[in-house]
Write an enzyme that holds these catalytic residues in place. Structure first.
Site, PDB file in Angstrom:
ATOM      1  N   LEU A   1       0.831  -1.210   0.000  1.00 60.84           N
ATOM      2  CA  LEU A   1       0.000   0.000   0.000  1.00 60.84           C
ATOM      3  C   LEU A   1       0.861   1.254   0.000  1.00 60.84           C
ATOM      4  O   LEU A   1       1.811   1.348   0.778  1.00 60.84           O
ATOM      5  CB  LEU A   1      -0.909   0.009   1.233  1.00 60.84           C
ATOM      6  CG  LEU A   1      -1.565   1.356   1.593  1.00 60.84           C
ATOM      7  CD1 LEU A   1      -2.594   1.743   0.537  1.00 60.84           C
ATOM      8  CD2 LEU A   1      -2.199   1.303   2.982  1.00 60.84           C
ATOM      9  N   SER A   2       0.523   2.221  -0.843  1.00 61.84           N
ATOM     10  CA  SER A   2       1.136   3.550  -0.817  1.00 61.84           C
ATOM     11  C   SER A   2       2.645   3.445  -0.993  1.00 61.84           C
ATOM     12  O   SER A   2       3.109   2.973  -2.016  1.00 61.84           O
ATOM     13  CB  SER A   2       0.742   4.261   0.481  1.00 61.84           C
ATOM     14  OG  SER A   2       1.056   5.631   0.439  1.00 61.84           O
ATOM     15  N   ALA A   3       3.443   3.855   0.009  1.00 56.94           N
ATOM     16  CA  ALA A   3       4.889   3.690  -0.096  1.00 56.94           C
ATOM     17  C   ALA A   3       5.244   2.221  -0.245  1.00 56.94           C
ATOM     18  O   ALA A   3       6.203   1.869  -0.939  1.00 56.94           O
ATOM     19  CB  ALA A   3       5.580   4.285   1.127  1.00 56.94           C
TER      20      ALA A   3
ATOM     21  N   ALA B   1       4.555   1.417  -3.837  1.00 57.44           N
ATOM     22  CA  ALA B   1       5.660   1.904  -4.667  1.00 57.44           C
ATOM     23  C   ALA B   1       6.880   1.005  -4.518  1.00 57.44           C
ATOM     24  O   ALA B   1       7.629   0.779  -5.476  1.00 57.44           O
ATOM     25  CB  ALA B   1       5.996   3.343  -4.288  1.00 57.44           C
TER      26      ALA B   1
END
Length: 379
Positions: A102-104, A107
């Site tokens: 999720l999110s970072a 990424a």
């Protein structure tokens, strides 16, 4: 490194890597997504890499720092070593290693898919960003909050240049909320274009589904096998899509775990084929056990089965779980301000929100702080 495996897990089972978002721990991510509960039902192992505050004070993975996103270096290498250790410890299937986040963490999942495509069979990127879209803090914020319109070929070239691998490439599942204020939905589109380029697929999907709560697009190969899928969840903000009211639900709503009526955890596991050969696992015992194992100069904590319906990667208590569910939504402006401060940049001066109003990103102060950091306006 934290990991979870059902008791008496047979050999040659899949291994899933689950990467938490900023401000989260591996235990919180496990609790919200329910990956460990699903592992009990289907029979696979999970690795939960956890960022250390000494690396990032907000527990964000370093998905944009050149020294951490290159093959054989930094955090990418660290996670690769965790994968290897788990494969050995659990006698896992080397052809069925998957990564999600999720999110970072999403990424960072992009990083692992790009740098070790021969190791990872499939990935799921939730509210994340494409590989190679930033190389410093300022560029990271620009990637999150602005639309760049990267060329498809350039996006694909970043993945092709990340390793010497020439294919086959991992299957990709992309998830993004249409109203995500923290990571703009255009990043999800860039991830899609990055991987259609790598797979040599058309920009147009092979199949589309328009449902009440979401849109799903699928890109298939010449044999009709799905290689890429993309979910856009209508009206959803920043977080993991979950469904707490579905049959055999394994997730819990809370900050960044959003009950929108569709379980990304269940769907991703089906996309990866984890439901195709489930193993009947014994029911969890009413006690828990933790085994510590040396791994070079680190330690691997294996959380054994806990009370039925409750799992902790690292010993999260029931009280902590309840507190997580009751935690109010985090103000994204607070997170952004803390990230600017941690990076040594001018801190945006956000207006004080009125009581009872939902937290929303205020772009004006962010732009002003970014201009100050670039030296374009006086500090």
């Amino acid at each position: 490194m934290f990991a979870y495996a059902p008791e008496d897990l047979p050999p040659n089972r899949p291994v899933v890597i689950a990467l938490h978002g900023c401000t989260q721990t591996s235990a919180e991510y496990d609790h919200g997504t329910g990956w460990s509960s699903l592992a009990d039902r289907l029979g696979f192992a999970i690795v939960y890499p956890q960022q250390q505050p000494t690396n990032n004070p907000k527990n964000c993975f370093s998905w944009f720092l050149p020294g951490d996103i290159a093959r054989g270096h930094g955090e990418a290498l660290s996670i690769r070593e965790m994968i290897e250790h788990a494969l050995t410890r659990f006698a896992g299937d080397r052809g069925k290693v998957f990564v999600t986040g999720l999110s970072a963490g999403g990424a960072m999942a992009s990083v692992m898919l790009a740098t070790y495509p021969e190791v990872i069979a499939g990935g799921a990127i939730i509210a994340g960003l494409p590989y190679g879209c930033a190389s410093n803090v300022q560029q990271a914020f620009e990637a999150m909050f602005t639309e760049h319109g990267h060329a498809t070929q350039a996006l694909g070239d970043r993945v092709r240049a990340a390793s010497r691998h020439s294919g086959p490439w991992p299957n990709i599942s992309v998830w993004h909320g249409s109203r995500d204020p923290i990571v703009k939905p255009s990043n999800g589109e860039d991830i899609i274009r990055q991987w259609t380029s790598v797979h040599g697929l058309s920009d147009s999907p092979s199949h589309q589904e328009f449902l009440e709560s979401h849109n799903r697009r699928v890109w298939s190969d010449a044999n009709g096998e799905p290689l890429i899928e993309a979910f856009s969840i209508r009206g959803m903000g920043h977080g993991v899509p979950i469904a707490t009211k579905m049959e055999e639900s394994c997730s819990f709503a809370g900050a960044f775990f959003l009950d929108v009526g569709i379980s990304s955890t269940h769907h991703i596991s089906r996309f990866w084929g984890l439901h195709e050969s489930p193993v009947e696992m014994p029911r969890a015992a009413p006690t828990s056990a933790t085994v510590q194992m040396p791994t070079d100069d680190r330690a691997l904590l294996i959380a054994a089965a806990t009370a039925e319906g409750t799992h902790g990667s690292g010993g999260a208590s029931t009280a902590n779980d309840q507190a997580q569910q009751m935690r109010p939504p985090l103000d994204p402006n607070t997170i952004i301000a803390a990230a600017f401060e941690a990076a040594g940049l001018p801190v945006p001066e956000f207006p004080i929100a009125l009581p009872g109003t939902p937290p929303r990103v205020a772009p004006g102060p962010i732009i002003t702080a970014a201009l100050k950091a670039a030296g374009l306006v006086p500090r």
